[in-house]
Design an enzyme around this catalytic site. Structure first.
Site, mmCIF file in Angstrom:
data_model
loop_
_atom_site.group_PDB
_atom_site.id
_atom_site.type_symbol
_atom_site.label_atom_id
_atom_site.label_comp_id
_atom_site.label_asym_id
_atom_site.label_seq_id
_atom_site.Cartn_x
_atom_site.Cartn_y
_atom_site.Cartn_z
ATOM 1 N N SER A 147 0.861 -1.192 0.000
ATOM 2 C CA SER A 147 0.000 0.000 0.000
ATOM 3 C C SER A 147 0.891 1.233 0.000
ATOM 4 C CB SER A 147 -0.878 0.009 1.249
ATOM 5 O OG SER A 147 -1.494 1.267 1.443
ATOM 6 N N TYR A 159 -1.630 -0.762 10.414
ATOM 7 C CA TYR A 159 -1.806 -1.282 9.045
ATOM 8 C C TYR A 159 -0.677 -0.773 8.154
ATOM 9 C CZ TYR A 159 -3.833 -1.843 4.364
ATOM 10 O OH TYR A 159 -4.037 -2.156 3.046
ATOM 11 N N LYS A 163 2.434 -2.760 6.116
ATOM 12 C CA LYS A 163 2.645 -2.614 4.674
ATOM 13 C C LYS A 163 4.054 -2.115 4.361
ATOM 14 C CE LYS A 163 -1.336 -4.115 3.315
ATOM 15 N NZ LYS A 163 -1.442 -5.372 2.546
#
Length: 261
Positions: A147, A159, A163
């Protein structure tokens, strides 16, 4: 240019998170390119319609329920795929989760562990199992879905941390496994209209803010990631490894220029 370089005819692809969004679109695109495709996610009922769509394209498909954060299920997934098709040429690590949307100050241990296990630990071990098969057959391609949150700090907390770590994991895979003709690359999407990102695009205010940060002034569609997956999986990408391909409508470069005037 010889477009046959983009052919995946006779190859076998394994796609996690294959029931919807980027995973589904990529599985269908690889099938269009001639690959047989194994699709996996936690719920078999969600996978079976995708497998049927793939078969309708004239290639083989298999739906296998597996939780990629459970190592024994990942191992069984690879073993079954090899038993059915004899090989794995392409692994697309697409499954991901973000159970907590909030500031680091409020992050709890349970959702931290879930996020790390699905987005990082599970990918490492599934890739390890697949890489051992690829090594024995003379090579393969691993494609990890990261991402732009892994490239710049934003509002996605842990998160984004997973990533970012996934990009480094991809680079380490490329460095270690290149000797076996195993290529490992990452794709870093911006906001793509999938169920995982619903909280970012279904809220009108959040959506409006996001659009104001994207030079192309629109969100991406899963199919706009799928073409890059086929490229990285195919002979056309045969000398690319350890790379991270950003597909975000230009968002990583800042807001549209006309808004700065």
């Amino acid at each position: 240019m010889n477009l046959s370089q983009f052919s995946l005819e006779g190859k076998v692809a394994l796609v996690t998170g294959g029931s919807r969004g980027i995973g589904r679109a990529s599985a269908l695109a690889m099938a269009d390119a001639g690959a047989h495709v194994v699709v996996s996610s936690r719920k078999i009922a969600d996978l079976e319609p995708v497998a049927e769509e793939i078969k309708a394209k004239g290639v083989k498909s298999l739906a296998i329920a597996a939780h990629n954060a459970k190592i024994e299920e990942s191992q069984a997934l690879v073993e079954r795929a090899v038993k059915e098709f004899g090989r794995i040429d392409i692994l697309m690590n697409n499954a991901g989760t973000n159970p907590f949307y909030g500031p680091l100050m409020d992050q709890d241990e349970k959702t931290y562990d879930v996020t790390m296990n699905v987005n990082l630990k599970g990918i490492l071990f599934l890739s390890q199992f697949a890489a051992k098969i690829m090594k024995g057959q003379g090579g393969g391609s691993i494609i990890n879905i990261s991402s732009i949150g892994g490239l710049r700090a934003g509002d996605l907390g842990v998160y984004s941390v997973t990533k970012a770590a996934l990009i480094m994991l991809t680079e380490v895979m490329a460095k270690e496994w290149g000797q076996y003709n195993i290529r490992a690359n990452a794709i870093a999407p911006g906001i793509i209209k999938t169920r995982l990102s619903e909280a970012l695009w279904k809220d009108p205010d959040v959506n409006k803010k996001a659009l104001g940060q994207i030079p192309m002034m629109r969100l991406g569609e899963p199919e706009e990631i799928a073409g890059a997956v086929v490229f990285l999986a195919s002979p056309a990408g045969s000398y690319i490894t350890g790379a991270t391909l950003v597909i975000d409508g230009g968002r990583i470069h800042g807001e549209p220029a006309h808004l700065n005037k």
